[in-house]
Design a protein around this motif. Structure first.
Motif, PDB file in Angstrom:
ATOM      1  N   ALA A 161      36.388  29.548  48.114  1.00  0.00           N
ATOM      2  CA  ALA A 161      36.656  30.901  48.600  1.00  0.00           C
ATOM      3  C   ALA A 161      35.564  31.873  48.168  1.00  0.00           C
ATOM      4  N   ARG A 162      35.195  31.820  46.893  1.00  0.00           N
ATOM      5  CA  ARG A 162      34.212  32.788  46.381  1.00  0.00           C
ATOM      6  C   ARG A 162      32.813  32.521  46.923  1.00  0.00           C
ATOM      7  N   VAL A 163      32.419  31.251  46.958  1.00  0.00           N
ATOM      8  CA  VAL A 163      31.081  30.934  47.458  1.00  0.00           C
ATOM      9  C   VAL A 163      31.045  31.097  48.976  1.00  0.00           C
ATOM     10  N   GLY A 164      32.150  30.760  49.635  1.00  0.00           N
ATOM     11  CA  GLY A 164      32.218  30.989  51.074  1.00  0.00           C
ATOM     12  C   GLY A 164      32.111  32.457  51.425  1.00  0.00           C
ATOM     13  N   ALA A 165      32.715  33.327  50.610  1.00  0.00           N
ATOM     14  CA  ALA A 165      32.634  34.765  50.853  1.00  0.00           C
ATOM     15  C   ALA A 165      31.210  35.287  50.704  1.00  0.00           C
ATOM     16  N   ALA A 166      30.378  34.574  49.961  1.00  0.00           N
ATOM     17  CA  ALA A 166      28.974  34.965  49.796  1.00  0.00           C
ATOM     18  C   ALA A 166      28.127  34.573  51.002  1.00  0.00           C
ATOM     19  N   GLY A 167      28.706  33.818  51.933  1.00  0.00           N
ATOM     20  CA  GLY A 167      27.988  33.467  53.150  1.00  0.00           C
ATOM     21  C   GLY A 167      27.764  31.992  53.380  1.00  0.00           C
ATOM     22  N   VAL A 168      28.107  31.147  52.411  1.00  0.00           N
ATOM     23  CA  VAL A 168      27.938  29.702  52.601  1.00  0.00           C
ATOM     24  C   VAL A 168      29.061  29.182  53.497  1.00  0.00           C
ATOM     25  N   GLN A 169      28.685  28.487  54.539  1.00  0.00           N
ATOM     26  CA  GLN A 169      29.675  27.962  55.470  1.00  0.00           C
ATOM     27  C   GLN A 169      29.774  26.440  55.437  1.00  0.00           C
ATOM     28  N   ARG A 170      28.839  25.812  54.751  1.00  0.00           N
ATOM     29  CA  ARG A 170      28.851  24.341  54.755  1.00  0.00           C
ATOM     30  C   ARG A 170      28.764  23.818  53.330  1.00  0.00           C
ATOM     31  N   PHE A 171      29.716  22.990  52.972  1.00  0.00           N
ATOM     32  CA  PHE A 171      29.812  22.396  51.639  1.00  0.00           C
ATOM     33  C   PHE A 171      29.912  20.878  51.778  1.00  0.00           C
ATOM     34  N   THR A 172      29.283  20.173  50.853  1.00  0.00           N
ATOM     35  CA  THR A 172      29.529  18.741  50.679  1.00  0.00           C
ATOM     36  C   THR A 172      30.202  18.570  49.331  1.00  0.00           C
ATOM     37  N   ILE A 173      31.374  17.943  49.333  1.00  0.00           N
ATOM     38  CA  ILE A 173      32.179  17.843  48.118  1.00  0.00           C
ATOM     39  C   ILE A 173      32.202  16.400  47.635  1.00  0.00           C
ATOM     40  N   HIS A 174      31.623  16.165  46.464  1.00  0.00           N
ATOM     41  CA  HIS A 174      31.754  14.871  45.798  1.00  0.00           C
ATOM     42  C   HIS A 174      33.168  14.828  45.221  1.00  0.00           C
ATOM     43  N   ALA A 175      33.966  13.895  45.702  1.00  0.00           N
ATOM     44  CA  ALA A 175      35.412  13.914  45.442  1.00  0.00           C
ATOM     45  C   ALA A 175      35.787  13.379  44.059  1.00  0.00           C
ATOM     46  N   ARG A 176      34.949  13.660  43.076  1.00  0.00           N
ATOM     47  CA  ARG A 176      35.231  13.297  41.685  1.00  0.00           C
ATOM     48  C   ARG A 176      34.959  14.499  40.789  1.00  0.00           C
ATOM     49  N   LYS A 177      35.686  14.568  39.697  1.00  0.00           N
ATOM     50  CA  LYS A 177      35.305  15.465  38.625  1.00  0.00           C
ATOM     51  C   LYS A 177      33.995  14.987  37.996  1.00  0.00           C
ATOM     52  N   ALA A 178      33.322  15.878  37.309  1.00  0.00           N
ATOM     53  CA  ALA A 178      32.218  15.499  36.433  1.00  0.00           C
ATOM     54  C   ALA A 178      32.638  15.804  35.007  1.00  0.00           C
ATOM     55  N   TRP A 179      32.500  14.820  34.140  1.00  0.00           N
ATOM     56  CA  TRP A 179      32.789  15.023  32.718  1.00  0.00           C
ATOM     57  C   TRP A 179      31.467  15.274  32.021  1.00  0.00           C
ATOM     58  N   LEU A 180      31.226  16.517  31.648  1.00  0.00           N
ATOM     59  CA  LEU A 180      29.953  16.902  31.062  1.00  0.00           C
ATOM     60  C   LEU A 180      29.810  16.421  29.633  1.00  0.00           C
ATOM     61  N   GLN A 181      30.937  16.154  28.987  1.00  0.00           N
ATOM     62  CA  GLN A 181      30.929  15.618  27.621  1.00  0.00           C
ATOM     63  C   GLN A 181      31.643  14.271  27.642  1.00  0.00           C
ATOM     64  N   GLY A 182      30.996  13.243  27.092  1.00  0.00           N
ATOM     65  CA  GLY A 182      31.664  11.963  26.935  1.00  0.00           C
ATOM     66  C   GLY A 182      31.315  10.905  27.953  1.00  0.00           C
ATOM     67  N   LEU A 183      30.751  11.311  29.101  1.00  0.00           N
ATOM     68  CA  LEU A 183      30.355  10.326  30.106  1.00  0.00           C
ATOM     69  C   LEU A 183      28.888  10.530  30.456  1.00  0.00           C
ATOM     70  N   SER A 184      28.170   9.425  30.647  1.00  0.00           N
ATOM     71  CA  SER A 184      26.792   9.497  31.093  1.00  0.00           C
ATOM     72  C   SER A 184      26.756   9.832  32.585  1.00  0.00           C
ATOM     73  N   PRO A 185      25.595  10.251  33.111  1.00  0.00           N
ATOM     74  CA  PRO A 185      25.503  10.476  34.551  1.00  0.00           C
ATOM     75  C   PRO A 185      25.920   9.251  35.361  1.00  0.00           C
ATOM     76  N   LYS A 186      25.521   8.053  34.909  1.00  0.00           N
ATOM     77  CA  LYS A 186      25.915   6.838  35.620  1.00  0.00           C
ATOM     78  C   LYS A 186      27.430   6.665  35.602  1.00  0.00           C
ATOM     79  N   GLN A 187      28.056   6.865  34.433  1.00  0.00           N
ATOM     80  CA  GLN A 187      29.507   6.745  34.355  1.00  0.00           C
ATOM     81  C   GLN A 187      30.208   7.789  35.210  1.00  0.00           C
ATOM     82  N   ASN A 188      29.596   8.957  35.344  1.00  0.00           N
ATOM     83  CA  ASN A 188      30.185  10.017  36.159  1.00  0.00           C
ATOM     84  C   ASN A 188      30.205   9.677  37.640  1.00  0.00           C
ATOM     85  N   ARG A 189      29.437   8.668  38.032  1.00  0.00           N
ATOM     86  CA  ARG A 189      29.448   8.240  39.425  1.00  0.00           C
ATOM     87  C   ARG A 189      30.532   7.209  39.699  1.00  0.00           C
ATOM     88  N   ASP A 190      31.177   6.695  38.642  1.00  0.00           N
ATOM     89  CA  ASP A 190      32.143   5.614  38.832  1.00  0.00           C
ATOM     90  C   ASP A 190      33.492   5.845  38.169  1.00  0.00           C
TER      91      ASP A 190
END
Length: 341
Positions: A161-190
């Motif tokens: 809603a907030r980013v769309g209100a700024a004018g962005v109309q197209r989003f690609t959503i990676h359907a996973r959370k990202a764990w910034l602590q405790g998981l490596s980038p590779k683990q965050n993909r799986d």
């Protein structure tokens, strides 16, 4: 500058895209992928705004005209710096400028951009508004459904809603959370579970936004299923890199309804030869290109020999197109699978 209608979807629906992947989707990889699909939307690796604006690393914007449609993905969190980088990307001829709000790596977090920005939708909105103001092409966002202990059911709709209100109309959503602590980038993909239903609900909640889904998608059948379910686009990552022929060769026919015949990896290899020769003539090395070609024949008889010949030989200083032809001969001469007993 283009008029203010620039930040609307300029691509024919549906959108089928190959994800931006660090160390993988460089210009050589994209050139190969374009030979396999005329219609797939291709993305650069993430390029940081500071590298362009402060570092003057304009070589990061290099691409071949044959790559269109191709999008530049930017990383950053300073609105004015991102605006300058977006202007540079648009002027370089990219068809879209995409802001990375999904990468979980430590290096990205230390720069206060990537997935950590899911915690600050106001800043993302400010960045996007600044980019849209000066970019001659559409500005889009690739994001996660949330990070760490955030509740995606609450966070994702607020973010859209907030980013769309700024004018962005197209989003690609990676359907996973990202764990910034405790998981490596590779683990965050799986490891974080995929929440496809949440993304589908966002389309129902925001029918005016153009939403694509990303994460764990490995077949064209899945792509078709998501499009039939009402999403506007689908982005495929690792499967498109490791088994490019399986994902890209039939995409123009199956996703976009074009008449066949499908492209073939064999033809793509032959079409890569002049590109390879030009790269070598400019002082490049063969392995810089062939490292992206190793998966072309995945699952096909002779694939192991193809990979072995290229892996072992492409780093030699004198390696050239003849090595690629030698490897292709191993695939072409291999007996069909049904004849191998």
């Amino acid at each position: 500058m283009a008029d203010k209608n620039k930040n609307s979807n300029n691509f024919n629906m549906p959108i089928f895209a190959v994800a931006p992947m660090m160390d993988w989707t460089d210009r050589h990889c994209r050139y190969l992928h374009r030979l396999l699909s005329r219609r797939a939307l291709l993305y650069t690796e993430m390029v940081t705004a500071p590298a362009l604006v402060r570092g003057g690393a304009l070589q990061l914007l290099d691409y071949s005209p044959q790559e269109h449609p191709v999008a530049l993905q930017l990383g950053g969190s300073d609105p004015q710096e991102l605006a300058q980088a977006a202007r540079m990307g648009g002027e370089a001829g990219y068809d879209e400028i995409n802001l990375n709000v999904g990468c979980p790596s430590d290096r990205v977090q230390s720069g206060t951009f990537g997935a950590v920005l899911m915690k600050d939708p106001g800043l993302v909105a400010e960045c996007c508004a600044a980019m849209i103001e000066v970019s001659p092409v559409e500005v889009t966002v690739k994001c996660r459904i949330g990070v760490d202990d955030q509740d995606p059911e609450t966070v994702l709709p607020e973010f859209l809603a907030r980013v769309g209100a700024a004018g962005v109309q197209r989003f690609t959503i990676h359907a996973r959370k990202a764990w910034l602590q405790g998981l490596s980038p590779k683990q965050n993909r799986d490891i974080p579970p995929l929440e496809y239903d949440l993304v589908l609900r966002m389309k129902a909640l925001f029918p005016g936004l153009h939403l694509s889904i990303n994460g764990g998608i490995t077949t064209l059948d899945q792509v078709s299923d998501f499009l039939e379910a009402g999403l506007d686009g689908v982005m495929v990552g690792r499967a498109a890199y490791h088994q490019p022929a399986d994902i890209l060769c039939a995409a123009d026919r199956l996703i976009f309804g074009e008449e066949g015949p499908d492209t073939t990896p064999d033809d793509a290899v032959l079409k890569m030869l002049p590109y390879i020769e030009a790269h070598l003539a400019q002082g490049g090395r063969l392995h810089q290109i062939t490292r992206h070609m190793l998966g072309l024949f995945a699952g096909r008889p002779g694939a192991r020999a193809w990979r072995r010949i290229l892996s072992e030989g492409a780093t030699r200083p004198d390696a050239g197109p003849d090595l690629v032809l030698d490897a292709l001969a191993e695939v072409s001469q291999s007996p069909p699978a049904e004849a191998m007993g």
